[in-house]
Write a protein that holds these residues in place. Structure first.
Motif, mmCIF file in Angstrom:
data_model
loop_
_atom_site.group_PDB
_atom_site.id
_atom_site.type_symbol
_atom_site.label_atom_id
_atom_site.label_comp_id
_atom_site.label_asym_id
_atom_site.label_seq_id
_atom_site.Cartn_x
_atom_site.Cartn_y
_atom_site.Cartn_z
ATOM 1 N N GLU A 117 -4.879 5.504 -0.160
ATOM 2 C CA GLU A 117 -6.711 7.188 -0.615
ATOM 3 C C GLU A 117 -7.711 6.743 -0.916
ATOM 4 O O GLU A 117 -8.118 7.454 -2.074
ATOM 5 N N GLY A 118 -7.221 6.393 -2.765
ATOM 6 C CA GLY A 118 -8.428 5.523 -3.791
ATOM 7 C C GLY A 118 -8.473 7.064 -5.053
ATOM 8 O O GLY A 118 -9.326 6.867 -6.122
ATOM 9 N N THR A 119 -7.226 8.244 -4.615
ATOM 10 C CA THR A 119 -7.506 9.077 -5.225
ATOM 11 C C THR A 119 -6.233 9.835 -5.108
ATOM 12 O O THR A 119 -5.499 9.685 -4.708
ATOM 13 N N ARG A 120 -5.499 10.583 -6.430
ATOM 14 C CA ARG A 120 -4.026 11.168 -6.219
ATOM 15 C C ARG A 120 -4.831 12.886 -5.426
ATOM 16 O O ARG A 120 -6.000 13.067 -4.485
ATOM 17 N N ASN A 121 -3.767 12.452 -4.203
ATOM 18 C CA ASN A 121 -3.852 13.797 -3.029
ATOM 19 C C ASN A 121 -2.885 14.339 -2.518
ATOM 20 O O ASN A 121 -1.426 13.675 -2.970
ATOM 21 N N GLN A 122 -2.359 16.089 -3.042
ATOM 22 C CA GLN A 122 -1.351 16.724 -2.904
ATOM 23 C C GLN A 122 -1.539 18.239 -1.797
ATOM 24 O O GLN A 122 -1.032 18.651 -1.585
ATOM 25 N N ASN A 123 -1.856 17.114 -0.250
ATOM 26 C CA ASN A 123 -2.763 18.374 0.290
ATOM 27 C C ASN A 123 -1.947 18.716 0.955
ATOM 28 O O ASN A 123 -2.351 18.916 2.223
ATOM 29 N N GLY A 124 -0.948 17.822 0.960
ATOM 30 C CA GLY A 124 0.456 18.277 2.723
ATOM 31 C C GLY A 124 0.220 16.627 3.468
ATOM 32 O O GLY A 124 1.106 16.627 4.698
ATOM 33 N N ASP A 125 -1.221 16.117 3.293
ATOM 34 C CA ASP A 125 -0.927 14.754 4.101
ATOM 35 C C ASP A 125 -1.636 14.179 3.591
ATOM 36 O O ASP A 125 -1.934 14.118 2.363
ATOM 37 N N ILE A 127 0.909 -1.021 0.044
ATOM 38 C CA ILE A 127 -0.138 -0.306 -0.228
ATOM 39 C C ILE A 127 0.823 1.245 -0.387
ATOM 40 O O ILE A 127 2.092 1.488 0.805
ATOM 41 N N SER A 128 0.823 2.135 -1.099
ATOM 42 C CA SER A 128 1.591 3.575 -1.080
ATOM 43 C C SER A 128 0.555 4.683 -0.839
ATOM 44 O O SER A 128 -1.089 4.729 -1.450
ATOM 45 N N ASN A 129 0.929 5.897 -0.616
ATOM 46 C CA ASN A 129 0.407 6.914 -0.789
ATOM 47 C C ASN A 129 0.091 7.351 -2.621
ATOM 48 O O ASN A 129 0.863 6.621 -3.021
ATOM 49 N N HIS A 130 -0.913 8.410 -2.179
ATOM 50 C CA HIS A 130 -0.596 8.209 -4.256
ATOM 51 C C HIS A 130 -1.143 9.887 -4.298
ATOM 52 O O HIS A 130 -2.103 10.715 -4.208
ATOM 53 N N GLN A 131 0.357 10.275 -4.654
ATOM 54 C CA GLN A 131 -0.055 12.075 -4.725
ATOM 55 C C GLN A 131 -0.127 12.701 -6.572
ATOM 56 O O GLN A 131 -0.660 14.233 -7.047
ATOM 57 N N SER A 132 0.440 11.901 -7.474
ATOM 58 C CA SER A 132 0.039 12.158 -8.810
ATOM 59 C C SER A 132 1.015 11.549 -9.552
ATOM 60 O O SER A 132 0.914 9.958 -9.495
ATOM 61 N N SER A 133 0.324 11.518 -10.861
ATOM 62 C CA SER A 133 0.808 9.878 -12.143
ATOM 63 C C SER A 133 2.281 9.781 -11.933
ATOM 64 O O SER A 133 2.832 8.945 -12.160
ATOM 65 N N LEU A 134 3.234 10.666 -11.155
ATOM 66 C CA LEU A 134 4.672 11.016 -11.235
ATOM 67 C C LEU A 134 5.000 9.337 -10.197
ATOM 68 O O LEU A 134 6.587 9.419 -10.470
ATOM 69 N N ASP A 135 4.232 9.221 -9.508
ATOM 70 C CA ASP A 135 4.458 8.018 -8.568
ATOM 71 C C ASP A 135 4.403 6.565 -8.701
ATOM 72 O O ASP A 135 4.996 5.710 -8.962
ATOM 73 N N VAL A 136 4.268 6.746 -10.399
ATOM 74 C CA VAL A 136 4.724 5.282 -11.132
ATOM 75 C C VAL A 136 6.372 5.610 -11.194
ATOM 76 O O VAL A 136 6.831 3.986 -11.408
ATOM 77 N N LEU A 137 7.063 6.826 -11.227
ATOM 78 C CA LEU A 137 8.412 6.614 -11.057
ATOM 79 C C LEU A 137 9.283 5.949 -10.219
ATOM 80 O O LEU A 137 10.075 4.915 -10.551
ATOM 81 N N GLY A 138 8.578 5.951 -8.608
ATOM 82 C CA GLY A 138 8.798 5.709 -7.617
ATOM 83 C C GLY A 138 8.559 3.797 -7.326
ATOM 84 O O GLY A 138 9.637 3.641 -6.748
ATOM 85 N N MET A 139 7.135 4.176 -8.245
ATOM 86 C CA MET A 139 6.553 2.628 -7.965
ATOM 87 C C MET A 139 7.374 1.595 -8.736
ATOM 88 O O MET A 139 8.298 0.345 -8.203
ATOM 89 N N MET A 140 8.010 2.013 -9.907
ATOM 90 C CA MET A 140 8.720 1.468 -10.705
ATOM 91 C C MET A 140 10.525 0.925 -10.313
ATOM 92 O O MET A 140 10.449 0.266 -11.010
#
Ligand SMILES: CCCCCCCCCCCCCC(=O)SCCNC(=O)CCNC(=O)[C@H](O)C(C)(C)COP(=O)(O)OP(=O)(O)OC[C@H]1O[C@@H](n2cnc3c(N)ncnc32)[C@H](O)[C@@H]1OP(=O)(O)O
Ligand SMILES: CCCCCCCC/C=C\CCCCCCCC(=O)OC[C@@H](O)COP(=O)(O)O
Length: 271
Positions: A171-179, A94-107
């Motif tokens: 989180e079920g969706t992208r989130n950049q609220n600082g938490d 399980i991981s937090n999700h901020q942006s489609s850029l997460d694919v980079l860390g994921m890979m």
């Protein structure tokens, strides 16, 4: 005339890149999507030749094709806790999700035989959608909870039958609220139904280099922390809420720590 326009454009481009951070933001976003689409065009025939169709093994191909992308955007990925991924057999990441850029860390850290759960809209994302399908990504309809639940119950069975690991963004969706947003329950039901461990992974905040609202996209560092696994053996669906709260609290602490942020309160997060 065409040559004059070409020259003007060639001069304008570096000028805009140098002077306008908004232009840089849109250019980098466009380039990210275009490059991923292109990589998928190259990757699709390789996947088809290697495995002949939809197969989780195709994730290896995506993983190796995407790993260089961080360099194109001046991003450094620092991983800690590798030892926690040294776990045999299936598990749920399980991981937090901020942006489609997460694919980079994921890979960067994706274990073998690991695929992910994604919203069904992604299957329509052109070549990226097709390669996601080929890599065994499980698509769910978030608007129909009962459908999503039954797809995830099937996934729990497949995980065991085919020794597959699944990456879920609770989180079920992208989130950049600082938490972190409050967690949805699917990932935890999945792990309990399959009786497999949960491995939490935390991405540090992207706010120092990527801000969607402020239209900023600079170079930066992504800290990725892999946390110790949480066992689910013997747990039942009654304990899912507790498991979710425990995971949330561990991940929130790690998120604030690796992002250099301070908790505003220790109380539950508000919607
Ligand atoms: C080269 C090219 C490269 C390409 C790149 C490739 C990489 C691509 C990467 C792609 C990345 C893409 C990334 C993405 O696309 S992220 C978006 C898609 N992912 C997710 O949404 C995953 C997380 N969502 C969930 O887990 C939700 O729970 C779902 C969607 C399942 C329901 O949503 P809902 O809003 O309704 O949530 P709720 O959690 O309040 O649940 C409501 C009730 O149901 C109960 N319940 C829930 N689940 C189960 C269950 N399984 N069995 C039994 N019961 C279950 C639950 O206990 C609760 O009941 P109660 O407890 O209140 O009584
Ligand atoms: C026919 C052309 C269609 C073009 C569509 C372009 C699709 C994007 C293509 C490449 C992007 C790189 C791969 C990214 C995959 C990650 C997708 C992603 O992060 O989905 C968002 C989803 O987690 C949550 O969505 P919401 O925040 O709830 O919304």
């Amino acid at each position: 005339m065409d040559v004059v326009w070409m020259l003007l454009l060639l001069l304008l481009f570096p000028l805009l890149m140098w002077t306008s951070s908004t232009f840089v933001f849109y250019f980098k976003k466009f380039f990210y999507v275009a490059w991923m689409m292109f990589l998928a065009i190259v990757g699709i025939p390789i996947c088809l030749l290697k495995s002949g169709g939809r197969d989780v093994e195709n994730m290896r191909i995506i993983r190796s094709m995407v790993r260089h992308v961080k360099y194109l955007f001046g991003l450094r990925i620092e991983v800690s806790g590798w030892e926690h991924l040294q776990t045999e057999g299936p598990y749920v990441i399980i991981s937090n999700h901020q942006s489609s850029l997460d694919v980079l860390g994921m890979m960067e850290i994706l274990p073998d035989r690991c695929t992910t759960i994604a919203k069904k809209e992604l299957v329509y994302a052109g070549t990226v959608g097709l390669i996601c399908w080929l890599a065994g990504i499980v698509f769910i309809n978030r608007k129909k909870t009962s459908d999503a639940k039954s797809v995830m119950a099937d996934a729990a069975k497949t995980m065991l039958d085919e020794q597959i690991r699944l990456w879920v963004f609770p989180e079920g969706t992208r989130n950049q609220n600082g938490d972190l947003l409050p967690f949805k329950k699917g990932a935890f039901h999945l792990a309990v139904q399959a009786q497999v461990p949960i491995i939490p992974v935390v991405f540090s905040s992207y706010s120092s280099f990527y801000l969607r609202k402020e239209k900023q996209f600079k170079s930066g560092v992504i800290r990725l922390r892999i946390l110790p696994k949480i066992e689910t053996k013997g747990l039942t669906s009654d304990e899912v809420s507790c498991l979710s709260d425990q995971s949330h609290s561990l991940m929130r602490t790690a998120f604030l720590e690796i992002s250099g942020l301070v908790a505003k309160s220790n109380g539950p997060l508000k919607h």
